[in-house]
Design a protein around this motif. Sequence first.
Motif, short mmCIF file in Angstrom:
data_model
loop_
_atom_site.label_atom_id
_atom_site.label_comp_id
_atom_site.label_asym_id
_atom_site.label_seq_id
_atom_site.Cartn_x
_atom_site.Cartn_y
_atom_site.Cartn_z
N TYR A 1 -13.17 -66.66 -20.38
CA TYR A 1 -12.73 -66.86 -18.93
C TYR A 1 -12.48 -68.30 -18.40
O TYR A 1 -11.75 -68.75 -17.41
CB TYR A 1 -13.79 -66.25 -18.07
CG TYR A 1 -13.66 -66.10 -16.55
CD1 TYR A 1 -12.84 -65.00 -16.13
CD2 TYR A 1 -13.88 -67.10 -15.66
CE1 TYR A 1 -12.76 -64.86 -14.73
CE2 TYR A 1 -13.60 -66.93 -14.29
CZ TYR A 1 -12.88 -65.91 -13.65
OH TYR A 1 -12.57 -65.96 -12.54
N LEU A 2 -13.59 -69.24 -18.80
CA LEU A 2 -13.43 -70.83 -18.51
C LEU A 2 -12.01 -71.31 -18.83
O LEU A 2 -11.52 -71.99 -18.09
CB LEU A 2 -14.62 -71.45 -19.06
CG LEU A 2 -14.53 -72.96 -19.03
CD1 LEU A 2 -14.63 -73.13 -17.53
CD2 LEU A 2 -15.86 -73.46 -19.89
N ALA A 3 -11.65 -70.91 -20.08
CA ALA A 3 -10.36 -71.39 -20.59
C ALA A 3 -9.17 -70.85 -19.90
O ALA A 3 -8.38 -71.81 -19.48
CB ALA A 3 -10.19 -71.19 -22.11
N LYS A 4 -9.07 -69.74 -19.39
CA LYS A 4 -8.10 -69.31 -18.44
C LYS A 4 -8.35 -69.82 -17.14
O LYS A 4 -6.86 -69.98 -16.42
CB LYS A 4 -8.12 -67.59 -18.44
CG LYS A 4 -7.76 -67.02 -19.82
CD LYS A 4 -8.08 -65.35 -19.59
CE LYS A 4 -7.55 -64.86 -20.94
NZ LYS A 4 -7.70 -63.32 -20.84
N ALA A 5 -9.29 -69.98 -16.41
CA ALA A 5 -9.62 -70.50 -15.05
C ALA A 5 -9.04 -72.11 -15.26
O ALA A 5 -8.55 -72.29 -14.28
CB ALA A 5 -11.19 -70.48 -14.83
N LYS A 6 -9.41 -72.82 -16.25
CA LYS A 6 -8.95 -74.09 -16.32
C LYS A 6 -7.36 -74.10 -16.35
O LYS A 6 -6.87 -75.13 -15.75
CB LYS A 6 -9.44 -75.11 -17.63
CG LYS A 6 -10.56 -75.15 -17.43
CD LYS A 6 -11.19 -76.00 -18.63
CE LYS A 6 -12.68 -76.35 -18.51
NZ LYS A 6 -13.25 -77.22 -19.89
N GLU A 7 -6.80 -73.13 -17.17
CA GLU A 7 -5.46 -72.98 -17.15
C GLU A 7 -4.54 -72.82 -15.96
O GLU A 7 -3.60 -73.47 -15.45
CB GLU A 7 -4.84 -71.92 -18.30
CG GLU A 7 -3.36 -71.85 -18.59
CD GLU A 7 -3.16 -70.78 -19.46
OE1 GLU A 7 -1.96 -70.28 -19.71
OE2 GLU A 7 -4.06 -70.37 -20.08
N GLU A 8 -5.34 -71.81 -15.02
CA GLU A 8 -4.74 -71.58 -13.93
C GLU A 8 -4.82 -72.65 -12.94
O GLU A 8 -3.98 -72.86 -12.24
CB GLU A 8 -5.54 -70.11 -13.55
CG GLU A 8 -4.85 -69.77 -12.01
CD GLU A 8 -5.65 -68.51 -11.72
OE1 GLU A 8 -5.32 -68.38 -10.23
OE2 GLU A 8 -6.29 -67.79 -12.33
N LEU A 9 -6.06 -73.42 -12.98
CA LEU A 9 -6.30 -74.52 -11.94
C LEU A 9 -5.17 -75.55 -12.34
O LEU A 9 -4.71 -76.05 -11.19
CB LEU A 9 -7.59 -74.97 -12.58
CG LEU A 9 -8.42 -76.11 -11.49
CD1 LEU A 9 -8.15 -75.95 -10.07
CD2 LEU A 9 -9.27 -76.60 -11.91
#
Length: 569
Positions: A329-337
């Motif tokens: 989830y952290l990796a996807k959140a960073k990608e979206e950010l």
Amino acid sequence: MLKTLSIWNFALIEHVQIDFDKGLNILTGETGAGKSILLGALGMVIGRRTNIDAIRSGCEFMRVEAVFTLDNNLVKDFLTKYNILVEDDDLIITRQVNINGKNSVQINNCHTTMAILRQLGELLVDIHGQHANQALLKPIKQLSLIDMYDGDAIQKQKEAYLEKYYQWLQIKQKLADSKINTQEMAQRLDMLKWQINEIENAKLILDEDEKLESEIKVLANVEKISLLTQDAYKLLYEGENGKFAILSSLSQVRKDLENLAQYDENMAKVHQILDEAYFQIQDSADEIRSYGESIDYNPQKLDMMQSRLNDIDKLKRKYGNTIEEILNYLAKAKEELTYIENYDDNLAKLEQKLSLLAKDVSQEALILHELRQKSAKALEMAIMKELASLSMADAKLVINLTLNNDDFTENGADDVEILFSANLGEDLKSLAKIVSGGELSRIALALKTITAKKDDIDLMVFDEVDTGVGGKTAQMMAEKIARIALYRQVICITHLPQIAAMADAHFYISKETKNNKTFTTIDEINYDAKLAEIARMSSGIDLTQASLENAEEMLTNARKRKELLHFDE
């Protein structure tokens, strides 16, 4: 080809079985005798909508069974796709509708769905009637006729166009999804930053929670563990309650077996096994003692570990069931950010990509348009030729294709309109606005005559396409239908004696009343009965010698015309 149609309890039909012939099968009868009932039954068995009101009065169900002979690879491939076995090229379809509305569908004894039956029906039967004529007024139908008339070239180009079109459509949708409300984006940005910060501050390590749970389990039970290790060690080395220690006793057994082996060599192996066991138990005892001495009860450490595990559980409730899921989830959140922070740049890139794809789609659409223009011109000429032979020599028909690059669809970027003028000196106007029922019937028949060789559907059904037609035109229409029957099996319901005279097989539909109930019957008629029927259709009055002679002449001429049609082909 449809070999047999069997019907039970459908409207006025109690039970009939019709064995159709190849070529032209004609159905005639008095108005109201039940010709439309037969087509309703055929529609039912190929998946068309059927109302339970069609169930014969007093019956619990209606059933239709159709037996086809297959020589169409498209149909065979379709059946194979759905794991339906085909033996001896026979296809048997049975559909039953009960009074409660429940449908039962079987294809070659395999139960299947209405959706599959409808798809199969479209491959088996083309029912052509006044409703189908109206479909010719729709642009999508007109475009499909142009595409069919050309054949492979347009189909290949459509595939090339669709490949680019779907890429363009995907980017277009992605761009639309990206253009979200600015305020929502700002709120999402803040949320992502907070979530990323929360997870990163936790400094999670994979499988950390499992290790913590294991260590907490030990620290929380340190007193029990200490007592158990002491007890085990004492039993092994010191003994208890007057009993010898296990290792001391085992040492004595070793000595006894060593002496015993001097008398019997078979016991030497037993002695060796016991020796190994003794030293293994001794090592285990030392490990038990070391383990017990190493455990140090530390309340502060236990509290810290439990607090850490609680923090991880809180993150699990928000972001995933495991540490791995939280980190994903952290990796996807960073990608979206990153995407949101670079929103303007990403939007510009998408718009640029969409623009480039639009040019590719436009180019493929242009090639498709040019191929369609050639096909449309050839189709125009072919239709005009057929209309001239249907007593419309002064008719003029033009197919207008306009390329509209502002509106890409799965069918390309072509707008189509058929313009028509029935009489000399009249301006061309949209076919949908000016054509009469009789004219539309002739145009539709002309198209069917043209496309008969190209069509993959083996059975074509004409439902009173002779509406508004008579005289010389009726004769020409009869010849067109007979020509189609050279390539396809045709079932035709007609009121025209000229068409009936062309029959390869003629079926008469009638109804009668018995015991206060009405029954529709369908019988194939012989030459004499056919002669009488055509005489009735021609004169509309009681049979006379003159009407019979006229009918005989009509049948003779029809036979000669059919022979010429075969010769021409």
